[in-house]
Scaffold this motif. Structure first.
Motif, mmCIF file in Angstrom:
data_model
loop_
_atom_site.group_PDB
_atom_site.id
_atom_site.type_symbol
_atom_site.label_atom_id
_atom_site.label_comp_id
_atom_site.label_asym_id
_atom_site.label_seq_id
_atom_site.Cartn_x
_atom_site.Cartn_y
_atom_site.Cartn_z
ATOM 1 N N PHE A 169 0.845 -1.194 0.020
ATOM 2 C CA PHE A 169 -0.096 0.002 -0.069
ATOM 3 C C PHE A 169 0.741 1.199 0.067
ATOM 4 O O PHE A 169 1.889 1.326 0.908
ATOM 5 C CB PHE A 169 -0.915 0.038 1.277
ATOM 6 C CG PHE A 169 -2.208 -0.811 1.340
ATOM 7 C CD1 PHE A 169 -2.371 -1.490 -0.045
ATOM 8 C CD2 PHE A 169 -2.889 -0.907 2.397
ATOM 9 C CE1 PHE A 169 -3.501 -2.468 0.027
ATOM 10 C CE2 PHE A 169 -4.168 -1.730 2.318
ATOM 11 C CZ PHE A 169 -4.427 -2.553 1.080
ATOM 12 N N ILE A 194 -6.871 4.247 3.500
ATOM 13 C CA ILE A 194 -7.133 2.840 3.140
ATOM 14 C C ILE A 194 -8.585 2.396 3.111
ATOM 15 O O ILE A 194 -8.866 1.303 2.959
ATOM 16 C CB ILE A 194 -6.212 1.752 4.137
ATOM 17 C CG1 ILE A 194 -6.540 1.926 5.650
ATOM 18 C CG2 ILE A 194 -4.825 1.933 3.821
ATOM 19 C CD1 ILE A 194 -6.240 0.958 6.523
ATOM 20 N N THR A 195 -9.655 3.268 3.438
ATOM 21 C CA THR A 195 -10.929 3.103 3.518
ATOM 22 C C THR A 195 -11.317 3.171 2.263
ATOM 23 O O THR A 195 -12.830 2.770 1.953
ATOM 24 C CB THR A 195 -11.711 4.012 4.581
ATOM 25 O OG1 THR A 195 -11.666 5.117 4.130
ATOM 26 C CG2 THR A 195 -11.219 3.657 5.691
ATOM 27 N N PRO A 202 -8.376 -0.362 -1.818
ATOM 28 C CA PRO A 202 -7.323 -0.872 -0.875
ATOM 29 C C PRO A 202 -8.319 -1.490 0.207
ATOM 30 O O PRO A 202 -8.007 -2.673 0.505
ATOM 31 C CB PRO A 202 -6.648 0.457 -0.143
ATOM 32 C CG PRO A 202 -7.281 1.640 -0.732
ATOM 33 C CD PRO A 202 -8.163 1.197 -1.885
ATOM 34 N N ASP A 203 -9.483 -1.169 0.631
ATOM 35 C CA ASP A 203 -10.404 -1.952 1.453
ATOM 36 C C ASP A 203 -10.670 -3.255 0.958
ATOM 37 O O ASP A 203 -10.569 -4.359 1.742
ATOM 38 C CB ASP A 203 -11.715 -0.906 1.641
ATOM 39 C CG ASP A 203 -12.699 -1.386 2.589
ATOM 40 O OD1 ASP A 203 -12.073 -1.887 3.818
ATOM 41 O OD2 ASP A 203 -13.711 -1.777 2.468
ATOM 42 N N ASN A 204 -11.399 -3.366 -0.272
ATOM 43 C CA ASN A 204 -11.447 -4.541 -0.918
ATOM 44 C C ASN A 204 -10.192 -5.551 -0.918
ATOM 45 O O ASN A 204 -10.550 -6.807 -0.523
ATOM 46 C CB ASN A 204 -12.237 -4.622 -2.202
ATOM 47 C CG ASN A 204 -13.586 -4.289 -1.892
ATOM 48 O OD1 ASN A 204 -14.541 -5.095 -1.685
ATOM 49 N ND2 ASN A 204 -14.053 -3.234 -2.226
ATOM 50 N N GLY A 220 -7.821 -5.279 0.944
ATOM 51 C CA GLY A 220 -7.225 -5.806 2.356
ATOM 52 C C GLY A 220 -8.097 -6.945 2.748
ATOM 53 O O GLY A 220 -7.594 -7.823 3.579
#
Ligand SMILES: Nc1ncnc2c1ncn2[C@@H]1O[C@H](COP(=O)(O)OP(=O)(O)OP(=O)(O)O)[C@@H](O)[C@H]1O
Ligand SMILES: [Mg+2]
Lengths: 594, 470
Positions: free
Chosen positions: B147, B301-302, B306-308, B310
């Motif tokens: 990230f 990161i929300t 990036p959320d999916n 993670g």
């Protein structure tokens, strides 16, 4: 839905896994059909019908599928096959036995038998000739991994039946006839050990469903002690990625006091199911000493498997759970993650161009989730024996934000809320269940309180409330200290803060990877709670705030060593003695009063 | 191409949109490839005899009488040993001036591995970067993204990871790669004399964005060939998956699908999972490890991408510029390797888990001290020491320019602990301290040693950081 001649049709449209079929006869909502594609058959389910057009969702990739392909409708909904031999098996979302599939890669259109048709089971009759029976009544039993597996009057039968013949004790295969029963019209029905049931319909072969009242021991302290779940209860675990949902669910499925555990890996990682495949045959059930795999069935529909089958997987798991509940067993059902199931619904709803609800989820998401959770529960069977399904699902909120449709809908349906907090996970305070936000509605149930008073102690509810208060005050105090500075507040503030830290470190935090610490039986939970409250009730005096932290850190360390030691072992006792010494050190420094 | 016999040609388009064309045709299969005036297209919808084709490079200039030829097969690639050392575009055509590759025709985006046939990932992958090896160890068969904000040197880090990891093959899947970065990868691989181990599929910023949707499948189909047919350990680099996801949203938007969060398609999770779950440890021999890049916008990161990601990958490596030392580091707080448990302390030295946790805990203390300082509160002596430690820890271990072996990393960590802290403050198990503590004449030690004996803490994270819970 059953009919003499199978309805057929031809494919007229394809949009990803949504296929439109022109039919030549009657079709039912949720009916199963098979689409012929070259030498493969692709299984699909009807999800909408308009005139002669049936919209079906295909449980496989539709790559290469062409219009005009032939379709055959089966005359029944998606069903699971129920019989002895389900335990210890690894199924996909449609109950195909994964171990029976050939090769390293999954093949499209390969469907395997969920049962072993050749295995012999030692059958013992429970019913007698001329007994009056209804669906779900026990006709006989076999032993499945050392557990009684009841052979029941098929759930699909309606009305009273009379047992005409019952096979005598002996070894039989699942397809062998074990009884003949007659219905009110005098028609004879041959019963084997196998029956089928449509997954989207709840099995209601029980007398009544009281409110759950009995605590279910999970061995996880911040669940059992602070927000207990009940046998037949429902709970959910929402949390951002990486906060410990799967680790917590695995811990519960290893330790909880259940006869049967069903794990639905719904749209999550392959490596996580591989871990279960590898670990469960090795690990022991802490209550019976048998291998965990013996009481477990895994439904693995991981994220790279077809999306429509992901939705089916949770229903398959629930139906198998209901089947075992009807045998008078305590079933624990775990689904990780129910958000992936909701997303599968969303994908399909979007393809059908339905009017979207919040975040493009289908409008009826909330109802679908509620109906599903409602299938769990504690029941009394027709023979007055109890059975239960305790259901715990994880939720993966988008962006970690709990104000999103799946979390909000689940909150309405589930009675326990175990919210995982990012900040607790970041500071490695595992399990990261937020002690302030989480709740168990069961604590408010009169019958649960009664059971807690009887099984824990008379004052238990007060102690739990007190523990929560201490944690809450601790949090507030910490905020004040952060604003005013360590020496900007009275020493008392530091004491209050450290008392809550002690509660946090000793009761809430638990090492899921330590053999001893990971499982705490209720008795031990009570003991530790009493001990912590005992320390909290002590009046210590400190000159300076730095002494407070130093002192409590030593106490916490001592407590942690106790948590890592076998209950009442020598090591445990030594640690406890040392703990008492540390406490007395402080107490003795004060002017002697008594 | 292969299926000449099935080819059908049409010359009348009924509809043209920004991304798609539709025509009347029969006998066409879903997902099938077609050429529209030499542009690659794919069947995305069939309603009766109406076929909708998505043209990867867009529909600009396509006339209604364009010639459409259906190829009778989904996207495919010829796989074979000849792929090694070569550079291809998103369609698998050579871009290095070399000849066409001969090999077995294979559909890309093929089936998944049956989970019961998988092995648990088990082999440590050493990268020389302590922020990874020491704190977030990688395991073969793992899938993990960096990230990073777009201005960070993630491609450089990835190139060094690739070259140091002892992979049999490295497959580079470049999506929206700048031409400079493309040349950079080419150069680095060339200079390292590693060309024969590398296969690249590259979509650069000059190419149409939708074409990149093919890149991960091309790379992973190649990886599956080398892993299953040759029993090799294959490392797949996917950069930048954010640009891949952007292409997904372009397509779904052009096809009028209802967007979900951050205008991403509702199927984003499944689309990404299908790719990342190709990481696998095969039974017997062969593995596929995926190291990807997900660029963030402003460290958020929300965001749906990036959320999916993670929720799918087995951890993440978070790159951040540490302004105290002026270098990019692997942030120990926000990074995580979920598979490290499988190797640390067993395949690596016994002291690894404890040393790792202790150093991170002390680094967290430093962060707290820093906050205190910023808020104008006084620092204690301990605070001062954590700050000094943090700086050196960051410089000697967390920085991405570090390159050393595991033993050296552990030894360096012990050295730093002994320089700035007492044994009691470190709070590591006594047996390990006895064996590895690097004695410095640090007066701090004598004062507090008496305490340390008792604190044979089984877990070193017993120290509480009240500020961390904010
Ligand atoms: N109780 C625990 N004790 C120690 N470590 C833990 C615990 N719970 C979680 N962890 C750590 O956190 C990591 C992530 O946990 P887990 O896989 O359960 O997260 P998750 O919430 O299921 O994430 P996702 O939504 O991405 O699936 C684990 O790999 C482990 O390192
Ligand atoms: Mg998980």
């Amino acid at each position: 839905m059953e009919r003499k001649d199978k309805t057929t049709g031809i494919v007229t449209g394809i949009i990803a896994n949504l296929v439109i079929v022109k039919v030549d006869g009657p079709v039912g909502q949720n009916e199963i059909c098979f689409i012929r594609h070259n030498d493969e058959t692709l299984m699909a389910e009807v999800i909408k019908i308009t005139g002669e057009q049936a919209f079906v969702q295909v449980f496989e990739s539709t790559r290469g599928l062409r219009p005009d392909s032939k379709v055959v409708f089966e005359g029944h909904m998606l069903e699971v096959t129920l019989a002895p031999g389900i335990l210890s098996r690894n199924y996909d979302g449609l109950q195909n036995d994964l171990d029976k599939m050939e090769g390293v890669f999954l093949k499209r259109g390969e469907y395997t038998d969920p049962l072993d048709r050749e295995a012999q089971w030692e059958f013992k009759p429970l019913a007698q000739k001329d007994d009056q029976v209804v669906a779900g009544d026990w006709l006989g039993e076999v032993q499945e991994n050392g557990m009684p597996h009841r052979i029941m009057v098929p759930f699909k039968l309606k009305g009273r039946h009379t047992v005409k013949e019952i096979t005598k004790e002996g070894k039989y295969r699942v397809d062998d006839q074990i009884a003949v029963i007659t219905n009110e019209e005098g028609e004879e029905i041959k019963v084997t050990m196998v029956q089928k049931w449509p997954v989207k319909m709840p099995i209601k072969a029980f007398k009544n469903k009281p409110r759950p009242f009995k605590l279910l021991e999970t061995g996880v302290r911040c669940i059992d002690t602070l927000n207990p779940i009940t046998e037949g209860g429902t709970g959910f675990i929402p949390g951002p990625f990486g906060t410990g949902k799967t680790v917590l669910q695995h811990a519960i499925s290893k330790q909880a006091e259940a006869d049967i555990v069903i794990i639905a890996a719904c749209g999550e990682r392959d490596n996580e199911v591989v871990e279960v495949f590898k670990e469960f045959p090795e690990l022991e059930d802490p209550h019976t000493g048998k291998k965990l795999i013996e009481r477990t069935t895994i439904i693995a529909n991981t994220s790279n498997m077809p999306v429509a089958a992901r939705e089916a997987s949770v229903y398959t798991a629930m139906t198998i759970a209901e089947y075992y509940r009807c045998m008078g067993l305590r079933v624990l059902l775990m689904a990780d993650s129910t958000s992936r199931w909701a997303q599968a619904l969303r994908e399909m709803s979007n393809r059908m161009e339905e009017l979207p609800g919040p975040d493009a989820f289908p409008m009826d998401l909330s109802a679908i989730i509620s109906n599903f959770y409602a299938r769990a529960g504690y029941v009394y069977l027709n023979n007055d024996k109890p059975g239960s399904i305790t259901f715990i699902g994880t939720v993966s909120p988008a962006g970690g934000n709990l104000k999103e449709p799946v979390t909000e809908s689940t909150r309405k349906a589930a009675r326990c809320f175990y919210g995982l907090s990012q900040s607790r996970a970041d500071s490695k305070r595992y399990p990261a269940i937020d002690p302030i936000e989480s709740y168990s509605k069961y604590l408010e149930y009169e019958e649960v309180q009664k059971s807690l008073r009887e099984n824990m102690d008379e004052n238990w509810i007060n102690k739990v409330t007190r523990a929560k208060d201490i944690l809450f005050t601790g949090k507030e105090t910490m905020e004040q200290i952060n604003i005013l500075g360590d020496d900007g507040v009275p020493v008392d503030f530091h004491i209050r803060f450290w008392r809550s830290e002690m509660m946090d470190f000793v009761i809430l935090q638990q090492d899921a990877f330590d053999k001893v610490d990971s499982v705490t039986p209720l008795k031990r939970q009570k003991y530790m709670m009493d001990k912590v409250l005992e320390v909290i009730d002590k009046e210590f005096e400190f000159q300076h705030f730095e002494e407070v932290g130093d002192f409590f850190k030593r106490i916490i360390n001592q407590f942690k060593q106790m948590n890592y030691a076998k209950f009442h072992s020598d090591d445990f006792k030594t640690r406890e003695k040392e703990l008492d010494d540390i406490i007395n050190e402080r107490v003795q420094k004060e002017p002697a009063e008594n | 191409m292969e299926s000449q016999a099935f080819q059908k040609t049409y010359t009348k388009l009924n509809n043209i949109t920004k991304a798609t064309v539709s025509l009347t045709a029969t006998g066409v299969g879903y997902d099938e490839i077609a050429l529209v005036e030499d542009r690659m297209a794919q069947v995305v919808k069939i309603i009766g005899d109406q076929i909708v084709l998505q043209i990867f490079s867009g529909t600009e200039g396509i006339p209604t009488n364009a010639e459409v030829t259906f190829l009778g097969n989904p996207p495919q690639l010829k796989v074979g040993d000849q792929l090694a050392g070569r550079f291809f575009n998103a369609y698998g055509a050579p871009i290095d001036g070399g000849p066409e590759v001969e090999g077995k025709v294979t559909e890309i985006g093929g089936p998944s591995v049956n989970p019961v046939r998988r092995e648990q990932p088990s082999e440590l992958i050493a990268t020389g970067i302590a922020g990874i090896d020491l704190n977030n160890s990688l395991v073969s068969g793992q899938k993990i993204p960096f990230f990073a904000d777009p201005d960070q040197p993630y491609n450089q880090v990835m190139a060094s990871v690739a070259l140091r990891a002892k992979a049999d093959k490295i497959i580079l899947g470049g999506m929206g790669l700048s031409n400079d970065d493309y040349l950079y990868f080419k150069n680095v691989f060339n200079n390292a004399g590693a060309m024969d181990r590398i296969v690249s599929f590259v979509n650069t910023t000059d190419d149409p964005p939708v074409e990149r949707l093919l890149v991960p499948d091309m790379a992973l189909t190649t990886a599956e060939y080398f892993a299953t047919q040759k029993g090799e350990n294959v490392l797949v680099l996917l950069t930048d998956m954010t640009l891949f996801a952007d292409a997904l949203s372009i397509v779904s938007n052009r096809m009028d699908q209802i967007p979900s969060k951050d205008s991403m398609p509702g199927s984003l999770y499944s689309d990404l999972a299908r790719i990342y779950e190709k990481a696998v440890q095969f039974p017997g021999k062969g593995s596929i490890t995926i190291v990807a890049v997900t660029t963030l916008s402003g460290g958020d990161i929300t965001h749906a991408i990036p959320d999916n990601t993670g929720y799918i990958t087995e951890g993440q490596l978070f790159l951040r510029r540490d302004t105290d030392i002026g270098k990019v580091i692997v942030d120990p707080f926000r990074s995580l390797s979920r598979l490290k448990q499988l190797v640390i302390g067993t395949q690596t030295r016994e002291d690894h888990p404890q040393v790792m946790n202790t150093a991170i805990r002390l680094y967290a203390d430093a962060a707290n001290a820093k906050t205190k300082l910023e808020n104008g509160f006084d620092l204690t002596d301990y605070d001062e020491r954590t700050l000094k430690f943090a700086k050196e820890y960051s410089n000697k271990l967390l920085a991405i320019d570090v390159n050393m072996d595991m033993e050296a990393m552990l030894d360096t960590a012990w050295e730093l602990l002994a320089t700035y802290f007492s044994k009691a403050e470190a709070g590591i198990k006594k047996e390990l301290v006895d064996k590895y503590w690097k004695e410095k004449d640090n007066k701090k030690d004598k004062e507090s040693d008496k305490e340390s004996d008792k604190e044979s803490a089984k877990k070193s994270d017993k120290d509480t950081d009240k500020d961390q819970d904010k």
